[in-house]
Design an enzyme around this catalytic site. Structure first.
Site, PDB file in Angstrom:
ATOM      1  N   ASP A   1      35.358  42.121  84.089  1.00 39.87           N
ATOM      2  CA  ASP A   1      34.046  41.980  84.729  1.00 39.87           C
ATOM      3  C   ASP A   1      33.101  41.386  83.683  1.00 39.87           C
ATOM      4  OD1 ASP A   1      31.944  42.348  86.665  1.00 39.87           O
ATOM      5  OD2 ASP A   1      31.246  44.026  85.463  1.00 39.87           O
TER       6      ASP A   1
ATOM      7  N   CYS B   1      34.648  41.096  88.853  1.00 36.88           N
ATOM      8  CA  CYS B   1      33.302  40.516  88.938  1.00 36.88           C
ATOM      9  C   CYS B   1      33.218  39.615  90.178  1.00 36.88           C
ATOM     10  CB  CYS B   1      33.042  39.693  87.680  1.00 36.88           C
ATOM     11  SG  CYS B   1      31.443  38.899  87.674  1.00 36.88           S
TER      12      CYS B   1
ATOM     13  N   GLU C   1      22.187  50.140  86.431  1.00 42.73           N
ATOM     14  CA  GLU C   1      22.517  50.471  85.035  1.00 42.73           C
ATOM     15  C   GLU C   1      21.552  51.514  84.467  1.00 42.73           C
ATOM     16  OE1 GLU C   1      23.556  47.254  82.439  1.00 42.73           O
ATOM     17  OE2 GLU C   1      24.941  46.418  83.917  1.00 42.73           O
TER      18      GLU C   1
ATOM     19  N   CYS D   1      28.553  42.765  94.973  1.00 45.10           N
ATOM     20  CA  CYS D   1      28.289  42.762  93.531  1.00 45.10           C
ATOM     21  C   CYS D   1      28.781  44.109  93.013  1.00 45.10           C
ATOM     22  CB  CYS D   1      26.798  42.584  93.271  1.00 45.10           C
ATOM     23  SG  CYS D   1      26.313  42.829  91.556  1.00 45.10           S
TER      24      CYS D   1
ATOM     25  N   HIS E   1      27.771  46.216  90.996  1.00 43.26           N
ATOM     26  CA  HIS E   1      26.837  47.322  90.771  1.00 43.26           C
ATOM     27  C   HIS E   1      26.347  47.995  92.051  1.00 43.26           C
ATOM     28  CE1 HIS E   1      26.690  45.288  86.937  1.00 43.26           C
ATOM     29  NE2 HIS E   1      25.922  46.238  86.415  1.00 43.26           N
TER      30      HIS E   1
HETATM   31  N1  DGL Z   1      29.468  41.765  87.821  1.00 39.81           N
HETATM   32  C1  DGL Z   1      28.540  40.848  88.466  1.00 39.81           C
HETATM   33  C2  DGL Z   1      28.997  40.615  89.919  1.00 39.81           C
HETATM   34  O1  DGL Z   1      29.711  41.407  90.496  1.00 39.81           O
HETATM   35  C3  DGL Z   1      27.115  41.395  88.451  1.00 39.81           C
HETATM   36  C4  DGL Z   1      26.449  41.329  87.105  1.00 39.81           C
HETATM   37  C5  DGL Z   1      26.292  39.908  86.585  1.00 39.81           C
HETATM   38  O2  DGL Z   1      25.410  39.157  87.083  1.00 39.81           O
HETATM   39  O3  DGL Z   1      27.060  39.525  85.721  1.00 39.81           O
HETATM   40  O4  DGL Z   1      28.655  39.616  90.483  1.00 39.81           O
END
Ligand code: DGL
Length: 293
Positions: free
Chosen positions: A21, A84, A165, A197, A199
């Site tokens: 990620d 990711c 976060e 996403c 998060h």
């Molecule tokens: N891990 C990214 C996603 O799932 C979110 C954080 C980022 O912008 O790198 O798109």
């Protein structure tokens, strides 16, 4: 299958699953995989030196994704999960072409799951994700592959990443930002919204309360983990050697790497998963092209 093939398959099955990620968010995908696959070991790479990916260009995300994938491949993994969403949306074909392994991204599984759980002939599906994921249209394309009658509305919600976060999972500020972003769906009236996403599952309660109980939320990390379970079983790559009884999240059978800010990663991991990784190391992935073909 001859005896050699069987042995090679068993050796391959005993290797860990690689996950990468842009940072800490992919731990939601790690948790979903770990919950379903207690017999598997995982190697996780969080590219914390170069996060966020969600505001970067296609060329940059492609380069980062390839470097991450090559780094993990150099450890000997049997399968790569691109946790990711942004990297999955922008770089999956390039990673697949370069790494001689099965590669699973989160966009296809999330899109298919949304169509399935919307549960109607003409599903109305919302997608919330980073700016780059939304601009790529990758979710819309995968949703339309699964159902060409789907109506889709996408909305980038970049502030959800720092809020998750920070652990502001029920702060009034988070509710008010959610209300502002998700008002985009008021007239659209989605059957389902994809949490596109890494998060966003951390803020699931806020999002659900904001859009109302009738809208189904799709966790693409969970959808991905379900597809990984099927893939390992179909290819006979599931590991039979580890005793699952004593496994817990982040124990020393799983290995975590970050490209920067190790201590911060541990702290946010504790917020997301309730514990810090036992084995956590800083590493450089740049130029790992040389480490393995
Ligand atoms: N891990 C990214 C996603 O799932 C979110 C954080 C980022 O912008 O790198 O798109």
């Amino acid at each position: 299958m001859n005896a050699m093939d069987t042995k090679e398959k068993a050796d391959l099955a005993s290797l860990p699953i690689g996950i990468f990620d842009s940072g800490v968010g992919g731990l939601t995908v790690y948790r979903a995989l770990h919950d379903r696959l207690p017999n598997e070991r995982f190697v996780y790479l969080g590219d914390t030196a170069r996060v966020p990916y969600g505001t970067k260009s296609l060329a940059t995300v492609e380069r980062y994704a390839l470097e991450n994938a090559q780094f993990l491949a150099s450890f000997g993994i049997k399968l790569l999960v691109v946790a990711c969403n942004t990297a999955s949306a922008l770089a999956l074909p390039q990673v697949r072409a370069k790494i001689g392994l099965d590669v699973v991204g989160v966009i296809g599984p999330g899109g298919r799951k949304a169509v399935e759980i919307a549960g109607c002939e003409t599903p109305r599906i919302g997608v919330i994700a980073t700016e780059a994921t939304v601009a790529s249209n990758a979710y819309a394309d995968r949703i339309l592959d699964a159902c060409d009658k789907a109506e889709i509305l996408q909305k980038a919600c970049p502030l959800f990443v720092p809020l998750a976060e920070e652990g502001w999972t029920d702060a009034p500020e988070t509710f008010s930002i959610a209300k502002k972003y998700l008002a985009a769906f008021d007239d659209f009236k989605p059957d389902a919204i994809v949490l596109g996403c890494t998060h966003y599952p951390i803020l699931k309660e806020v999002i659900q309360q904001t859009v109302g109980e009738n809208v189904k939320l799709v966790d693409s990390g969970e959808a991905t983990a379900d597809e990984v379970v099927d893939l390992l079983r179909d290819k006979a790559l599931d590991n039979r050697n580890i005793v699952s009884g004593s496994r817990r999240l982040c124990d020393d059978l799983d290995h975590f790497f970050v490209t920067d800010a190790t201590e911060r990663f541990g702290n946010v991991a504790e917020r997301f998963l309730g514990m810090k990784p036992t084995k956590l190391e800083a590493v450089e992935v740049y130029g790992s092209d040389n480490m393995k073909g």
